[in-house]
Scaffold this motif. Structure first.
Motif, mmCIF file in Angstrom:
data_model
loop_
_atom_site.group_PDB
_atom_site.id
_atom_site.type_symbol
_atom_site.label_atom_id
_atom_site.label_comp_id
_atom_site.label_asym_id
_atom_site.label_seq_id
_atom_site.Cartn_x
_atom_site.Cartn_y
_atom_site.Cartn_z
ATOM 1 N N ASP A 10 0.846 -1.195 0.000
ATOM 2 C CA ASP A 10 0.000 0.000 0.000
ATOM 3 C C ASP A 10 0.880 1.244 0.000
ATOM 4 O OD1 ASP A 10 -1.701 2.142 0.571
ATOM 5 O OD2 ASP A 10 -2.900 0.990 1.993
ATOM 6 N N PRO A 11 0.723 2.118 -1.019
ATOM 7 C CA PRO A 11 1.588 3.304 -1.094
ATOM 8 C C PRO A 11 1.396 4.285 0.060
ATOM 9 C CG PRO A 11 0.002 3.282 -2.908
ATOM 10 C CD PRO A 11 -0.175 2.006 -2.143
ATOM 11 N N SER A 12 0.300 4.146 0.816
ATOM 12 C CA SER A 12 0.088 5.060 1.945
ATOM 13 C C SER A 12 0.842 4.611 3.196
ATOM 14 C CB SER A 12 -1.408 5.189 2.255
ATOM 15 O OG SER A 12 -1.913 3.979 2.802
ATOM 16 N N ASN A 13 1.530 3.472 3.153
ATOM 17 C CA ASN A 13 2.302 3.010 4.306
ATOM 18 C C ASN A 13 3.504 3.917 4.537
ATOM 19 O OD1 ASN A 13 0.583 0.822 4.523
ATOM 20 N ND2 ASN A 13 1.964 -0.624 3.557
ATOM 21 N N THR A 14 3.558 4.480 5.718
ATOM 22 C CA THR A 14 4.696 5.308 6.126
ATOM 23 C C THR A 14 5.029 4.951 7.566
ATOM 24 O OG1 THR A 14 3.335 7.104 6.997
ATOM 25 C CG2 THR A 14 3.934 7.223 4.657
ATOM 26 N N SER A 15 6.063 5.546 8.088
ATOM 27 C CA SER A 15 6.428 5.267 9.481
ATOM 28 C C SER A 15 5.365 5.759 10.462
ATOM 29 C CB SER A 15 7.789 5.863 9.808
ATOM 30 O OG SER A 15 7.768 7.253 9.585
ATOM 31 N N ALA A 43 7.359 -0.928 8.185
ATOM 32 C CA ALA A 43 8.563 -1.561 8.744
ATOM 33 C C ALA A 43 8.804 -2.928 8.112
ATOM 34 C CB ALA A 43 8.436 -1.690 10.259
ATOM 35 N N ALA A 44 7.744 -3.680 7.851
ATOM 36 C CA ALA A 44 7.891 -5.002 7.241
ATOM 37 C C ALA A 44 8.481 -4.886 5.833
ATOM 38 C CB ALA A 44 6.543 -5.714 7.189
ATOM 39 N N LEU A 45 7.971 -3.966 5.047
ATOM 40 C CA LEU A 45 8.483 -3.791 3.687
ATOM 41 C C LEU A 45 9.922 -3.282 3.703
ATOM 42 C CD1 LEU A 45 7.943 -4.038 0.689
ATOM 43 C CD2 LEU A 45 6.998 -1.732 0.718
ATOM 44 N N GLU A 46 10.238 -2.364 4.603
ATOM 45 C CA GLU A 46 11.615 -1.884 4.722
ATOM 46 C C GLU A 46 12.558 -3.010 5.118
ATOM 47 O OE1 GLU A 46 12.169 1.528 7.213
ATOM 48 O OE2 GLU A 46 11.837 2.860 5.516
ATOM 49 N N TYR A 47 12.121 -3.846 6.046
ATOM 50 C CA TYR A 47 12.954 -4.972 6.471
ATOM 51 C C TYR A 47 13.233 -5.902 5.289
ATOM 52 C CZ TYR A 47 14.243 -9.475 8.420
ATOM 53 O OH TYR A 47 14.884 -10.665 8.661
ATOM 54 N N LEU A 48 12.184 -6.252 4.554
ATOM 55 C CA LEU A 48 12.346 -7.183 3.436
ATOM 56 C C LEU A 48 13.221 -6.613 2.324
ATOM 57 C CD1 LEU A 48 8.689 -8.509 3.290
ATOM 58 C CD2 LEU A 48 10.718 -9.813 3.969
ATOM 59 N N THR A 49 13.043 -5.324 2.016
ATOM 60 C CA THR A 49 13.775 -4.738 0.891
ATOM 61 C C THR A 49 15.157 -4.226 1.291
ATOM 62 O OG1 THR A 49 12.646 -2.617 1.220
ATOM 63 C CG2 THR A 49 11.699 -4.137 -0.406
ATOM 64 N N GLN A 50 15.256 -3.552 2.424
ATOM 65 C CA GLN A 50 16.532 -2.940 2.788
ATOM 66 C C GLN A 50 17.436 -3.871 3.585
ATOM 67 O OE1 GLN A 50 15.755 0.888 4.558
ATOM 68 N NE2 GLN A 50 14.529 1.553 2.810
#
Length: 83
Positions: free
Chosen positions: A33-38, A46-53
């Motif tokens: 979802d593009p509206s996901n932010t901190s 956080a889940a997407l950041e963990y998986l990608t970064q």
């Protein structure tokens, strides 16, 4: 030392079944979802950041394999509910 005896004593653990396709698509949409932010949907962000970064996975790979995000509420082991 014989390792084959150790393997025979272990119980086989069956994997959980995959969620139905409709539900899986909801989980995937929730992760991307593009509206996901901190501050808006921080767990998904956080889940997407963990998986990608952290793990270095590309979004295209996550989409290809239907990776998504869901919240689960597990019972509190310290709660007393008569069980």
């Amino acid at each position: 030392h014989n390792n084959s005896n150790n393997n025979n004593n272990k119980q086989k653990v069956e994997p959980l079944p995959m969620p139905p396709k409709k539900l899986n698509s909801i989980y995937t949409a929730k992760l991307f979802d593009p509206s996901n932010t901190s501050t808006n949907n921080p767990k998904e962000h956080a889940a997407l950041e963990y998986l990608t970064q952290t793990r270095g996975l590309h979004r295209s790979v996550l989409r290809k394999y239907g990776v998504g995000c869901a919240s689960y509420n597990f019972p509190d082991k310290n709660a007393t509910n008569g069980i």
